[in-house]
Design a protein around this motif. Structure first.
Motif, mmCIF file in Angstrom:
data_model
loop_
_atom_site.group_PDB
_atom_site.id
_atom_site.type_symbol
_atom_site.label_atom_id
_atom_site.label_comp_id
_atom_site.label_asym_id
_atom_site.label_seq_id
_atom_site.Cartn_x
_atom_site.Cartn_y
_atom_site.Cartn_z
ATOM 1 N N LEU A 125 -36.341 6.900 22.193
ATOM 2 C CA LEU A 125 -37.397 5.893 22.191
ATOM 3 C C LEU A 125 -37.936 5.737 20.780
ATOM 4 O O LEU A 125 -38.197 6.727 20.090
ATOM 5 C CB LEU A 125 -38.532 6.336 23.122
ATOM 6 N N ALA A 126 -38.098 4.506 20.336
ATOM 7 C CA ALA A 126 -38.732 4.211 19.051
ATOM 8 C C ALA A 126 -39.541 2.931 19.215
ATOM 9 O O ALA A 126 -39.235 2.096 20.076
ATOM 10 C CB ALA A 126 -37.685 4.057 17.953
ATOM 11 N N TYR A 127 -40.564 2.764 18.383
ATOM 12 C CA TYR A 127 -41.436 1.598 18.524
ATOM 13 C C TYR A 127 -42.238 1.406 17.252
ATOM 14 O O TYR A 127 -42.399 2.317 16.453
ATOM 15 C CB TYR A 127 -42.413 1.783 19.705
ATOM 16 N N TRP A 128 -42.717 0.198 17.080
ATOM 17 C CA TRP A 128 -43.708 -0.096 16.047
ATOM 18 C C TRP A 128 -44.583 -1.242 16.524
ATOM 19 O O TRP A 128 -44.163 -2.050 17.355
ATOM 20 C CB TRP A 128 -43.079 -0.403 14.683
ATOM 21 N N VAL A 129 -45.801 -1.263 16.021
ATOM 22 C CA VAL A 129 -46.769 -2.311 16.347
ATOM 23 C C VAL A 129 -47.343 -2.807 15.021
ATOM 24 O O VAL A 129 -47.554 -2.023 14.095
ATOM 25 C CB VAL A 129 -47.885 -1.771 17.276
ATOM 26 N N THR A 130 -47.609 -4.103 14.934
ATOM 27 C CA THR A 130 -48.166 -4.664 13.704
ATOM 28 C C THR A 130 -49.505 -3.988 13.396
ATOM 29 O O THR A 130 -50.296 -3.715 14.309
ATOM 30 C CB THR A 130 -48.370 -6.188 13.825
ATOM 31 N N PRO A 131 -49.762 -3.706 12.118
ATOM 32 C CA PRO A 131 -50.990 -2.982 11.753
ATOM 33 C C PRO A 131 -52.271 -3.624 12.276
ATOM 34 O O PRO A 131 -53.203 -2.915 12.658
ATOM 35 C CB PRO A 131 -50.952 -2.972 10.226
ATOM 36 N N GLY A 132 -52.345 -4.933 12.354
ATOM 37 C CA GLY A 132 -53.541 -5.596 12.859
ATOM 38 C C GLY A 132 -53.800 -5.362 14.340
ATOM 39 O O GLY A 132 -54.883 -5.657 14.835
ATOM 40 N N GLU A 133 -52.805 -4.812 15.036
ATOM 41 C CA GLU A 133 -52.935 -4.560 16.473
ATOM 42 C C GLU A 133 -52.978 -3.072 16.810
ATOM 43 O O GLU A 133 -52.959 -2.697 17.978
ATOM 44 C CB GLU A 133 -51.770 -5.227 17.229
ATOM 45 N N LEU A 185 -39.926 -10.322 12.727
ATOM 46 C CA LEU A 185 -39.289 -9.014 12.610
ATOM 47 C C LEU A 185 -39.147 -8.595 11.156
ATOM 48 O O LEU A 185 -39.495 -7.472 10.787
ATOM 49 C CB LEU A 185 -37.918 -9.035 13.301
ATOM 50 N N ARG A 186 -38.649 -9.498 10.317
ATOM 51 C CA ARG A 186 -38.461 -9.167 8.898
ATOM 52 C C ARG A 186 -39.794 -8.879 8.221
ATOM 53 O O ARG A 186 -39.926 -7.898 7.497
ATOM 54 C CB ARG A 186 -37.753 -10.300 8.162
ATOM 55 N N GLU A 187 -40.766 -9.733 8.440
ATOM 56 C CA GLU A 187 -42.069 -9.561 7.802
ATOM 57 C C GLU A 187 -42.683 -8.215 8.162
ATOM 58 O O GLU A 187 -43.193 -7.494 7.304
ATOM 59 C CB GLU A 187 -43.001 -10.689 8.229
ATOM 60 N N ASN A 188 -42.626 -7.857 9.433
ATOM 61 C CA ASN A 188 -43.275 -6.628 9.874
ATOM 62 C C ASN A 188 -42.464 -5.382 9.551
ATOM 63 O O ASN A 188 -43.033 -4.348 9.220
ATOM 64 C CB ASN A 188 -43.622 -6.704 11.354
ATOM 65 N N GLU A 189 -41.157 -5.472 9.609
ATOM 66 C CA GLU A 189 -40.353 -4.296 9.277
ATOM 67 C C GLU A 189 -40.355 -4.023 7.773
ATOM 68 O O GLU A 189 -40.012 -2.928 7.354
ATOM 69 C CB GLU A 189 -38.950 -4.428 9.847
ATOM 70 N N GLN A 190 -40.772 -5.011 6.972
ATOM 71 C CA GLN A 190 -40.938 -4.798 5.526
ATOM 72 C C GLN A 190 -42.335 -4.274 5.208
ATOM 73 O O GLN A 190 -42.557 -3.757 4.118
ATOM 74 C CB GLN A 190 -40.774 -6.108 4.723
ATOM 75 N N ASP A 191 -43.273 -4.426 6.114
ATOM 76 C CA ASP A 191 -44.661 -4.054 5.864
ATOM 77 C C ASP A 191 -44.747 -2.573 5.477
ATOM 78 O O ASP A 191 -44.251 -1.710 6.206
ATOM 79 C CB ASP A 191 -45.495 -4.319 7.125
#
Length: 186
Positions: A95-103, A25-31
């Protein structure tokens, strides 16, 4: 390894985050790529990430927050935010969402959001789900359109991102629209 499945779909499942997911969560929300599409622009502390453990969060644990997983691999996060005043009275969520950039581009945001919206209406008995996307975020706006959300307006220069004011597209979906299957026609 994420927690047990809470909602299961064809391509993704939604699971409560556990202690083991805090670094994801931390790694991706900092991306920077993820941050560029979200209204949260400050670094996420370990304590903030830990608030996402267990599936509920927020001031009164009314907000649902779940990992989006492909098989057992986390690929994103989806929220049904119930933090606005009178959200319980109005039976509403955002509604809110995020997906890792590689996906990106694999349909995971749409699949996860569909599961969350179905849960909002069928299980939580909500009347309305709102969502927003930066005007420049074509992919996120397309997710909402596929699910049958109606664009209700533009909040002009409502977000300050990377040193400039940008417009935010506002969307809404009513339970009656979801029940008629509008999302299945998109």
């Amino acid at each position: 390894m994420p927690g047990p499945v809470f909602l299961d779909g064809d391509t993704v499942s939604l699971r409560p985050a556990t202690d083991a997911d805090v670094s994801f969560l931390r790694e991706n929300e900092q991306d920077p790529q993820i941050r560029a599409s979200r209204s949260v622009q400050t670094p996420v502390s370990e304590e903030q990430a830990r608030r996402r453990i267990g599936g509920t969060m927020g001031r009164s644990d009314d907000t649902l927050g779940l990992l989006v997983c492909r098989d057992t691999t986390p690929v994103g996060f989806v929220y049904l935010l119930r933090e606005q005043p009178n959200a319980d009275v109005y039976r509403a969520a955002e509604l809110a969402y995020w997906v890792t950039p590689g996906e990106w581009g694999n349909g995971y945001a749409t699949a996860a959001s569909e599961l969350a919206v179905e849960y909002a209406f069928a299980e939580l008995g909500l009347h309305r789900v709102d969502a927003s996307a930066f005007e420049s975020n074509t992919a996120s706006k397309r997710v909402l359109e596929k699910l049958g959300f109606t664009r209700e307006g533009t909040a002009r220069r409502a977000a300050y991102v990377d040193g400039e004011w940008i417009d935010v597209a506002e969307f809404g979906l009513l339970e009656s629209e979801w029940a008629t299957g509008r999302h299945e026609q998109s």
